[in-house]
Design a protein around this motif. Structure first.
Motif, mmCIF file in Angstrom:
data_model
loop_
_atom_site.group_PDB
_atom_site.id
_atom_site.type_symbol
_atom_site.label_atom_id
_atom_site.label_comp_id
_atom_site.label_asym_id
_atom_site.label_seq_id
_atom_site.Cartn_x
_atom_site.Cartn_y
_atom_site.Cartn_z
ATOM 1 N N ASP A 120 0.785 -1.111 -0.095
ATOM 2 C CA ASP A 120 -0.030 0.121 -0.176
ATOM 3 C C ASP A 120 0.903 1.374 0.191
ATOM 4 N N THR A 123 2.984 4.131 -4.950
ATOM 5 C CA THR A 123 2.257 4.955 -5.366
ATOM 6 C C THR A 123 1.789 4.643 -6.865
ATOM 7 N N HIS A 124 2.746 3.982 -7.794
ATOM 8 C CA HIS A 124 2.408 3.867 -9.105
ATOM 9 C C HIS A 124 2.922 2.305 -9.516
ATOM 10 N N ASN A 149 -3.275 1.457 -3.260
ATOM 11 C CA ASN A 149 -3.173 2.860 -3.287
ATOM 12 C C ASN A 149 -2.561 3.365 -4.531
ATOM 13 N N ALA A 151 -1.759 4.309 -8.742
ATOM 14 C CA ALA A 151 -2.409 4.254 -9.874
ATOM 15 C C ALA A 151 -1.660 3.232 -10.741
ATOM 16 N N HIS A 152 -2.210 2.698 -11.607
ATOM 17 C CA HIS A 152 -1.815 1.843 -12.578
ATOM 18 C C HIS A 152 -1.693 2.271 -13.811
ATOM 19 N N ILE A 189 -8.729 -3.701 -12.198
ATOM 20 C CA ILE A 189 -8.263 -2.590 -11.979
ATOM 21 C C ILE A 189 -8.507 -1.375 -12.942
ATOM 22 N N ASP A 191 -10.779 0.915 -12.645
ATOM 23 C CA ASP A 191 -11.113 2.020 -12.007
ATOM 24 C C ASP A 191 -9.736 2.945 -11.556
ATOM 25 N N ARG A 192 -8.754 2.301 -11.644
ATOM 26 C CA ARG A 192 -7.390 2.652 -11.200
ATOM 27 C C ARG A 192 -6.367 2.927 -12.240
ATOM 28 N N GLU A 194 -4.753 3.738 -15.997
ATOM 29 C CA GLU A 194 -4.349 4.876 -16.863
ATOM 30 C C GLU A 194 -3.772 4.679 -18.054
#
Length: 304
Positions: A120, A123-124, A149, A151-152, A189, A191-192, A194
């Motif tokens: 967790d 961050t990326h 937690n 962003a992917h 995934i 929803d997280r 990009e």
């Protein structure tokens, strides 16, 4: 720039509870100015030899592999993930195999624990591509996201390919499960997640490069801090033997062999010319080293 090598010992609570032996995870570290890059072992794969050899002449390929001490019918390539910490972001390049691909792989959670990083805290998560040993580790045994937690981020072309319903019917029987597994995990995934395009600075100091061929949207990442840089190449340079000794040979692991050759030759030439360190996902010694020219071929040097 400072590069060191060390062994991190870890066992985890489960190992302690069952009395199992502690496991060693080789970690290679590199300082990039104030930032730190660490390679972490996700274990290794066990693959049939023809997965690499493909349509190459059997005798010629077998002889070339024997020169590197590789004999028999299987390969056991290591899986090296890259962790990058710049004081603001904690970035993981690829997510490993997770629990559902091969029993010899999926060790990332232990390796992160050994490095003192909780999932967790990531961050990326940046993906070079969506093959199982790079993507499937985003979900745990209960199909919950591991990096809750984070962003992917994945290349737009790579995402489009693996989420296209037609892919499972066109990728070939041997890789059909790759397509099903990738689509399911990318949906889980969504929803997280990009997307980005090659040439884009996806995070401060991290530039995405088009290195397609191994997969249709494979990317590599150049990480730069001041005058120092390192290239995370994923599977664009897929092994430490044929890919360097015979970079013009087709690889059975590449979905588009001709694109794979062109990408590999271009990337090797740049890395050797500039002396830029790289991390290869399946390269030896933790994956971090340099490419040097060796006549008409190349060699991978882990001591830099």
């Amino acid at each position: 720039m400072r590069i060191t090598r060390r062994d991190i010992m870890t066992g985890g609570l489960a190992a302690l509870a069952t009395g199992q032996a502690m496991q060693a995870f080789a970690a290679t570290e590199m300082a990039l100015g104030p930032a730190q890059l660490t390679t972490l072992s996700d274990g290794n794969l066990v693959l049939p030899l023809d997965f690499l050899i493909g349509d190459l002449p059997q005798a010629q390929a077998t002889e070339a592999l024997a020169q590197h001490g590789i004999t028999g019918d299987t390969l056991t390539p290591p899986c090296n993930l890259t962790l990058y910490r710049d004081g603001t972001n904690t970035v993981l390049f690829d997510a490993g195999s997770g629990p559902a691909f091969m029993p010899s792989a999926g060790k990332l959670r232990d390796a992160l624990d050994a490095a003192g990083v909780a999932p967790d805290e990531v961050t990326h998560v940046l993906f070079t591509h969506a093959h199982p040993d790079h993507l499937w580790g985003v979900l745990d045994d209960f199909d919950d996201p591991v990096f809750a937690n984070a962003a992917h981020m994945i290349g737009q072309a790579e995402h489009a390919y693996w989420t296209d319903p037609a892919t499972v019917g066109t990728i070939g029987e041997a890789r059909a499960s790759f397509a099903v597994g990738a689509a399911r995990r990318l949906e889980a995934i969504a929803d997280r997640l990009e997307t980005f395009t090659p040439g884009q600075e996806v995070l401060p100091g991290i530039l995405a490069h088009d290195t397609r061929g191994h997969t249709p949207g494979h990317v590599s990442f150049e990480i730069g801090q001041g005058n120092s840089a390192v290239m995370v190449v994923g599977d664009a340079i897929g092994n430490g033997h044929l890919a360097l000794a015979h970079p013009g040979w087709a690889s059975g692991a590449d979905q588009n062999a001709e694109q794979g050759i062109a990408t590999r030759l271009r990337l090797l030439d740049r890395l050797a010319t500039e002396g830029m360190p790289m991390v290869g996902f399946h390269l030896p010694g933790g994956g971090l080293g340099r490419v040097e020219r060796a006549g008409d071929a190349y060699r991978f040097v882990t001591e830099v």
